[in-house]
Design an enzyme around this catalytic site. Structure first.
Site, short mmCIF file in Angstrom:
data_model
loop_
_atom_site.label_atom_id
_atom_site.label_comp_id
_atom_site.label_asym_id
_atom_site.label_seq_id
_atom_site.Cartn_x
_atom_site.Cartn_y
_atom_site.Cartn_z
N SER A 71 103.64 -24.62 9.79
CA SER A 71 105.14 -25.25 9.46
C SER A 71 105.57 -26.26 10.52
O SER A 71 105.46 -25.92 11.82
CB SER A 71 105.96 -24.29 9.04
OG SER A 71 105.38 -23.64 8.02
N1 SAH Z 1 104.28 -20.35 8.43
C1 SAH Z 1 102.97 -20.77 8.60
C2 SAH Z 1 102.41 -21.79 7.85
C3 SAH Z 1 102.22 -21.32 6.46
S1 SAH Z 1 101.33 -22.54 5.44
C4 SAH Z 1 102.78 -21.07 9.88
O1 SAH Z 1 103.68 -21.23 10.77
O2 SAH Z 1 101.63 -21.13 10.39
C5 SAH Z 1 101.32 -21.23 4.00
C6 SAH Z 1 100.68 -20.17 4.02
O3 SAH Z 1 100.64 -19.45 2.79
C7 SAH Z 1 98.96 -20.62 3.99
O4 SAH Z 1 98.38 -19.83 5.28
C8 SAH Z 1 98.26 -19.85 2.87
O5 SAH Z 1 97.14 -19.45 2.95
C9 SAH Z 1 99.37 -18.76 2.47
N2 SAH Z 1 99.61 -18.41 1.15
C10 SAH Z 1 99.46 -19.12 0.01
N3 SAH Z 1 99.41 -18.46 -1.05
C11 SAH Z 1 99.73 -17.23 -0.74
C12 SAH Z 1 99.93 -16.07 -1.45
N4 SAH Z 1 99.93 -15.95 -2.69
N5 SAH Z 1 99.99 -14.84 -0.70
C13 SAH Z 1 99.94 -14.71 0.71
N6 SAH Z 1 99.69 -16.19 1.18
C14 SAH Z 1 99.64 -17.35 0.76
#
Ligand code: SAH
Length: 222
Positions: A71
């Site tokens: 993010s």
């Molecule tokens: N905050 C994180 C970025 C996340 S991007 C950072 O700083 O790196 C969003 C993440 O949500 C991704 O890794 C994706 O795989 C995850 N994601 C998407 N759908 C999801 C679900 N149903 N349950 C858990 N994780 C999920």
């Protein structure tokens, strides 16, 4: 530390480079000093591929593999600030661990953090990084965050880092009825809004915090 990336290109990870990022966040209206301090002191370059390390202190999202992104610091700061508004947090849930950057920003600001990620290799890497950073108050789960993590509910706060089309019911149910809050993006790609939802018994009060761009929240695990 043993990871060579900690020493990579002194210039790009210098105090001055990081300070520039903090100034940018302040200019955009972020004011919570605990959050800004945490972002200043946490190395972001250890969360991305070496090839991208030189861009780690830009205020931008970067690829972390599996079609996912780390993010943008502005968004991490904004969501963390929105979560903390309203008092100290003891039991917190994060959905979408990704590379663990948001997890590492939030962990020292709360008592206990539980985090759920659907992509196993991302979760495993995040776990290792947080261990290397000495962060000990986080429990990790490979699972579908749309279901929350019932075993540790109710939560004082839930932060969801991927966008569903509609707010998942399980997340609302797992909020503490005494002011538990959920910060999450909602909507289809290109038309997402960031929301803060505060629960008072059976009432859910919604605030819109602005337009955002997140990867979708996908049901099931990978
Ligand atoms: N905050 C994180 C970025 C996340 S991007 C950072 O700083 O790196 C969003 C993440 O949500 C991704 O890794 C994706 O795989 C995850 N994601 C998407 N759908 C999801 C679900 N149903 N349950 C858990 N994780 C999920």
């Amino acid at each position: 530390m043993s990871d060579p990336r900690h020493n990579a290109g002194i210039g790009m990870t210098s105090a001055r480079t990081r300070e520039r990022l903090i100034q940018r966040l302040r200019d955009q209206g972020l004011a919570n000093l605990a959050v800004l301090d945490r972002i200043r002191n946490l190395p972001r370059h250890v969360f991305v591929d070496e090839a991208l390390a030189s861009r780690a202190y830009e205020d931008t999202a970067l690829p972390i593999g599996f079609g996912q992104t780390i993010s943008q610091p502005f968004i991490v700061a904004k969501m963390t600030e929105a979560l903390l508004l309203g008092g100290p947090l003891h039991n917190v849930l994060e959905i979408g661990t990704g590379c663990g950057y948001q997890t590492a920003v939030l962990a020292p600001l709360v008592t206990r953090l539980s985090t759920v990620e659907r992509v196993k290799p991302l979760l495993d890497r995040a776990k290792l990084r947080l261990k290397e950073l000495g962060i000990k108050n986080v429990r990790f789960r490979h699972g579908d965050g749309m279901q929350g993590w019932k075993a540790h509910a109710p939560y004082d706060a839930i932060l969801c880092a991927a966008a569903p089309l509609a707010v998942p019911k399980a997340l609302l149910e797992q909020l503490s009825p005494k002011g538990g809050r959920l910060v999450l993006p909602v909507g289809p790609e290109g038309a997402q809004e960031l929301y803060r939802i505060v629960r008072r018994d059976d009432h859910f009060i919604r605030d819109k915090l602005g337009g955002v761009s997140f990867v979708p929240l996908v049901a099931g695990t990978a």
